[in-house]
Design an enzyme around this catalytic site. Sequence first.
Site, PDB file in Angstrom:
ATOM      1  N   LYS A 157      28.359  31.786  24.081  1.00  0.00           N
ATOM      2  CA  LYS A 157      27.627  32.734  23.890  1.00  0.00           C
ATOM      3  C   LYS A 157      28.066  33.832  24.329  1.00  0.00           C
ATOM      4  O   LYS A 157      28.585  33.011  25.074  1.00  0.00           O
ATOM      5  CB  LYS A 157      25.915  32.833  23.287  1.00  0.00           C
ATOM      6  CG  LYS A 157      25.842  31.868  22.640  1.00  0.00           C
ATOM      7  CD  LYS A 157      24.204  31.650  21.778  1.00  0.00           C
ATOM      8  CE  LYS A 157      23.392  30.687  21.367  1.00  0.00           C
ATOM      9  NZ  LYS A 157      22.061  31.009  20.569  1.00  0.00           N
TER      10      LYS A 157
ATOM     11  N   TYR B 165      24.325  33.284  11.495  1.00  0.00           N
ATOM     12  CA  TYR B 165      22.937  33.082  11.231  1.00  0.00           C
ATOM     13  C   TYR B 165      22.517  33.358   9.690  1.00  0.00           C
ATOM     14  O   TYR B 165      21.090  33.075  10.329  1.00  0.00           O
ATOM     15  CB  TYR B 165      22.640  33.574  12.441  1.00  0.00           C
ATOM     16  CG  TYR B 165      22.873  33.261  14.121  1.00  0.00           C
ATOM     17  CD1 TYR B 165      22.186  31.396  14.655  1.00  0.00           C
ATOM     18  CD2 TYR B 165      23.246  34.120  14.609  1.00  0.00           C
ATOM     19  CE1 TYR B 165      22.507  31.113  15.483  1.00  0.00           C
ATOM     20  CE2 TYR B 165      23.688  32.930  16.408  1.00  0.00           C
ATOM     21  CZ  TYR B 165      23.482  31.705  16.972  1.00  0.00           C
ATOM     22  OH  TYR B 165      23.685  31.580  16.977  1.00  0.00           O
TER      23      TYR B 165
ATOM     24  N   PHE C 219      12.806  36.836  14.918  1.00  0.00           N
ATOM     25  CA  PHE C 219      14.034  37.417  16.159  1.00  0.00           C
ATOM     26  C   PHE C 219      14.867  37.327  15.984  1.00  0.00           C
ATOM     27  O   PHE C 219      16.004  38.012  16.435  1.00  0.00           O
ATOM     28  CB  PHE C 219      13.836  36.259  16.674  1.00  0.00           C
ATOM     29  CG  PHE C 219      13.923  34.403  16.565  1.00  0.00           C
ATOM     30  CD1 PHE C 219      15.044  33.924  16.402  1.00  0.00           C
ATOM     31  CD2 PHE C 219      13.482  33.769  15.344  1.00  0.00           C
ATOM     32  CE1 PHE C 219      15.864  32.884  15.527  1.00  0.00           C
ATOM     33  CE2 PHE C 219      13.442  32.998  15.345  1.00  0.00           C
ATOM     34  CZ  PHE C 219      14.275  32.936  15.336  1.00  0.00           C
TER      35      PHE C 219
ATOM     36  N   ARG D 178      24.562  18.145  20.137  1.00  0.00           N
ATOM     37  CA  ARG D 178      23.713  18.502  20.344  1.00  0.00           C
ATOM     38  C   ARG D 178      23.196  18.244  20.961  1.00  0.00           C
ATOM     39  O   ARG D 178      21.383  18.876  22.064  1.00  0.00           O
ATOM     40  CB  ARG D 178      22.840  18.350  18.836  1.00  0.00           C
ATOM     41  CG  ARG D 178      23.504  19.222  17.736  1.00  0.00           C
ATOM     42  CD  ARG D 178      22.821  20.651  17.265  1.00  0.00           C
ATOM     43  NE  ARG D 178      21.339  20.907  17.771  1.00  0.00           N
ATOM     44  CZ  ARG D 178      20.709  22.276  17.349  1.00  0.00           C
ATOM     45  NH1 ARG D 178      21.443  23.439  17.013  1.00  0.00           N
ATOM     46  NH2 ARG D 178      19.511  22.393  16.957  1.00  0.00           N
TER      47      ARG D 178
ATOM     48  N   THR E 224      16.326  23.577  21.906  1.00  0.00           N
ATOM     49  CA  THR E 224      16.744  25.061  21.641  1.00  0.00           C
ATOM     50  C   THR E 224      16.019  26.415  22.611  1.00  0.00           C
ATOM     51  O   THR E 224      16.527  26.928  22.944  1.00  0.00           O
ATOM     52  CB  THR E 224      16.464  25.369  20.236  1.00  0.00           C
ATOM     53  OG1 THR E 224      16.588  24.603  18.985  1.00  0.00           O
ATOM     54  CG2 THR E 224      16.307  26.924  19.509  1.00  0.00           C
TER      55      THR E 224
ATOM     56  N   ARG F  41      21.418  23.180  28.204  1.00  0.00           N
ATOM     57  CA  ARG F  41      20.183  24.482  28.302  1.00  0.00           C
ATOM     58  C   ARG F  41      19.606  24.183  29.533  1.00  0.00           C
ATOM     59  O   ARG F  41      19.056  25.190  29.990  1.00  0.00           O
ATOM     60  CB  ARG F  41      19.853  24.483  27.493  1.00  0.00           C
ATOM     61  CG  ARG F  41      20.720  24.745  25.966  1.00  0.00           C
ATOM     62  CD  ARG F  41      20.078  25.494  24.549  1.00  0.00           C
ATOM     63  NE  ARG F  41      20.982  26.205  23.848  1.00  0.00           N
ATOM     64  CZ  ARG F  41      20.868  25.960  21.534  1.00  0.00           C
ATOM     65  NH1 ARG F  41      19.936  24.598  22.169  1.00  0.00           N
ATOM     66  NH2 ARG F  41      21.811  26.278  21.831  1.00  0.00           N
TER      67      ARG F  41
ATOM     68  N   ASN G 290      20.410  31.113  25.397  1.00  0.00           N
ATOM     69  CA  ASN G 290      20.204  30.034  25.528  1.00  0.00           C
ATOM     70  C   ASN G 290      21.983  29.793  25.447  1.00  0.00           C
ATOM     71  O   ASN G 290      22.187  28.916  25.315  1.00  0.00           O
ATOM     72  CB  ASN G 290      19.305  29.288  25.019  1.00  0.00           C
ATOM     73  CG  ASN G 290      19.860  29.347  23.351  1.00  0.00           C
ATOM     74  OD1 ASN G 290      20.945  29.753  22.566  1.00  0.00           O
ATOM     75  ND2 ASN G 290      19.029  28.968  22.694  1.00  0.00           N
TER      76      ASN G 290
ATOM     77  N   HIS H  43      25.951  27.397  21.046  1.00  0.00           N
ATOM     78  CA  HIS H  43      25.322  26.866  19.961  1.00  0.00           C
ATOM     79  C   HIS H  43      26.038  25.552  19.609  1.00  0.00           C
ATOM     80  O   HIS H  43      27.732  24.916  20.268  1.00  0.00           O
ATOM     81  CB  HIS H  43      25.702  28.690  19.255  1.00  0.00           C
ATOM     82  CG  HIS H  43      25.820  27.676  17.038  1.00  0.00           C
ATOM     83  ND1 HIS H  43      25.005  28.077  16.649  1.00  0.00           N
ATOM     84  CD2 HIS H  43      26.820  27.144  16.719  1.00  0.00           C
ATOM     85  CE1 HIS H  43      24.966  27.461  15.669  1.00  0.00           C
ATOM     86  NE2 HIS H  43      26.460  26.898  15.007  1.00  0.00           N
TER      87      HIS H  43
ATOM     88  N   GLU I  24      30.760  25.988   8.728  1.00  0.00           N
ATOM     89  CA  GLU I  24      30.966  27.312  10.101  1.00  0.00           C
ATOM     90  C   GLU I  24      32.302  26.768  10.441  1.00  0.00           C
ATOM     91  O   GLU I  24      33.153  28.076  10.782  1.00  0.00           O
ATOM     92  CB  GLU I  24      30.283  26.345  11.543  1.00  0.00           C
ATOM     93  CG  GLU I  24      28.652  27.273  11.736  1.00  0.00           C
ATOM     94  CD  GLU I  24      27.027  26.344  12.285  1.00  0.00           C
ATOM     95  OE1 GLU I  24      27.506  26.059  12.731  1.00  0.00           O
ATOM     96  OE2 GLU I  24      26.192  27.192  11.721  1.00  0.00           O
TER      97      GLU I  24
HETATM   98  P1  GDP Z   1      19.827  26.214  18.155  1.00  0.00           P
HETATM   99  O1  GDP Z   1      20.249  25.260  16.585  1.00  0.00           O
HETATM  100  O2  GDP Z   1      19.104  25.036  18.565  1.00  0.00           O
HETATM  101  O3  GDP Z   1      20.772  27.209  18.451  1.00  0.00           O
HETATM  102  O4  GDP Z   1      18.269  26.982  17.169  1.00  0.00           O
HETATM  103  P2  GDP Z   1      18.226  27.218  15.910  1.00  0.00           P
HETATM  104  O5  GDP Z   1      19.019  27.235  15.197  1.00  0.00           O
HETATM  105  O6  GDP Z   1      16.897  27.330  15.413  1.00  0.00           O
HETATM  106  O7  GDP Z   1      18.723  29.375  16.432  1.00  0.00           O
HETATM  107  C1  GDP Z   1      19.396  29.728  16.701  1.00  0.00           C
HETATM  108  C2  GDP Z   1      19.505  30.901  17.778  1.00  0.00           C
HETATM  109  O8  GDP Z   1      18.053  31.512  17.170  1.00  0.00           O
HETATM  110  C3  GDP Z   1      19.013  30.167  19.476  1.00  0.00           C
HETATM  111  O9  GDP Z   1      19.537  29.607  19.035  1.00  0.00           O
HETATM  112  C4  GDP Z   1      18.221  31.288  19.921  1.00  0.00           C
HETATM  113  O10 GDP Z   1      19.319  31.979  20.518  1.00  0.00           O
HETATM  114  C5  GDP Z   1      17.276  31.575  18.798  1.00  0.00           C
HETATM  115  N1  GDP Z   1      16.555  31.292  19.076  1.00  0.00           N
HETATM  116  C6  GDP Z   1      15.680  30.262  17.869  1.00  0.00           C
HETATM  117  N2  GDP Z   1      14.636  30.823  17.316  1.00  0.00           N
HETATM  118  C7  GDP Z   1      13.929  32.227  18.656  1.00  0.00           C
HETATM  119  C8  GDP Z   1      12.968  32.466  18.882  1.00  0.00           C
HETATM  120  O11 GDP Z   1      12.199  31.744  18.272  1.00  0.00           O
HETATM  121  N3  GDP Z   1      12.516  33.669  19.709  1.00  0.00           N
HETATM  122  C9  GDP Z   1      13.822  34.224  20.327  1.00  0.00           C
HETATM  123  N4  GDP Z   1      14.328  35.210  20.836  1.00  0.00           N
HETATM  124  N5  GDP Z   1      15.261  33.628  19.899  1.00  0.00           N
HETATM  125  C10 GDP Z   1      15.234  32.452  18.472  1.00  0.00           C
HETATM  126 MG    MG Z   2      21.106  26.485  15.431  1.00  0.00          MG
END
Ligand code: GDP
Ligand code: MG
Length: 161
Positions: free
Chosen positions: A20, A60, A68, A96, A102, A113, A123, A126, A137
Site C-alpha cells: 500500500k 475493496y 471506514f 496471509r 489485519t 504487519r 497497515n 494487502h 483480484e
Molecule cells: P485485510 O484482508 O487483513 O487487509 O483486512 P480487511 O479485508 O478486513 O480490510 C481491508 C483493509 O481495511 C485493512 O487492511 C485495513 O487497512 C482496513 N480496515 C479494516 N478494518 C478496519 C477498521 O476497523 N478500521 C480502519 N481504520 N481500517 C480498517
Molecule cells: Mg481483506
Amino acid sequence: SVPHYGAAGTQKERTFIAIKPDGVNRGLIADIIARFEKKGFKLVGLKLVHPTEDFAAEHYDDLKARPFFPALVKYFASGPVVAMVWEGKDVILTGRKLIGATNPADAAVGTIRGDYCIIMGRNIIHGSDGADSAKHEISLWFKENEIADWESAVHKWTYEK
Ligand code: GDP
Ligand code: MG
C-alpha cells in the site's frame, strides 16, 4: 499451462499482494518482496500503479458498507502501490500468514504487519484472503499478458517434485 489467475490447490496457486502507499513511502518495498522471495514463492506479476479512488473502491468493493470505507479508499488511492502476483503451493493462506493480522497491534512479531506498522488504517500491505478473492483480484489488476508463467531454476530445491 494454467489460467493467469493460477490454479488453487496446486504448486501454481497464485495470490494478489499489494504494498500500500504507506509501505511504498516508508521504503519497505524491497524488504516485503524479500520475505516472499526467501520463503520460496515465485514472483509472476509486478507493477507500480497509482490507483484512482474509483479503482480503489472497486478493489475493496466487499467492504463498501463499512464505516471506514471512505477513509480506506482515500488511503489506498493516496499514492503508488506495488501490485504483485506470487505463485506457489498454499501461497494464498501462507501469504496471509507472512502478512499477519489485519490489526497490526494483534499481528505476531515476525510477520510483516507485526514488524513494520502500528495501526489498522496504515497497515502497509494487502493480500487476497481466499481462492475466490485471489482469482477476482488478479483478474482485476493484471491482464493475461502481464503475468509471466516461468519455471524457476531452483524449483527442485524448493519442492520434491
Ligand atoms: P485485510 O484482508 O487483513 O487487509 O483486512 P480487511 O479485508 O478486513 O480490510 C481491508 C483493509 O481495511 C485493512 O487492511 C485495513 O487497512 C482496513 N480496515 C479494516 N478494518 C478496519 C477498521 O476497523 N478500521 C480502519 N481504520 N481500517 C480498517
Ligand atoms: Mg481483506
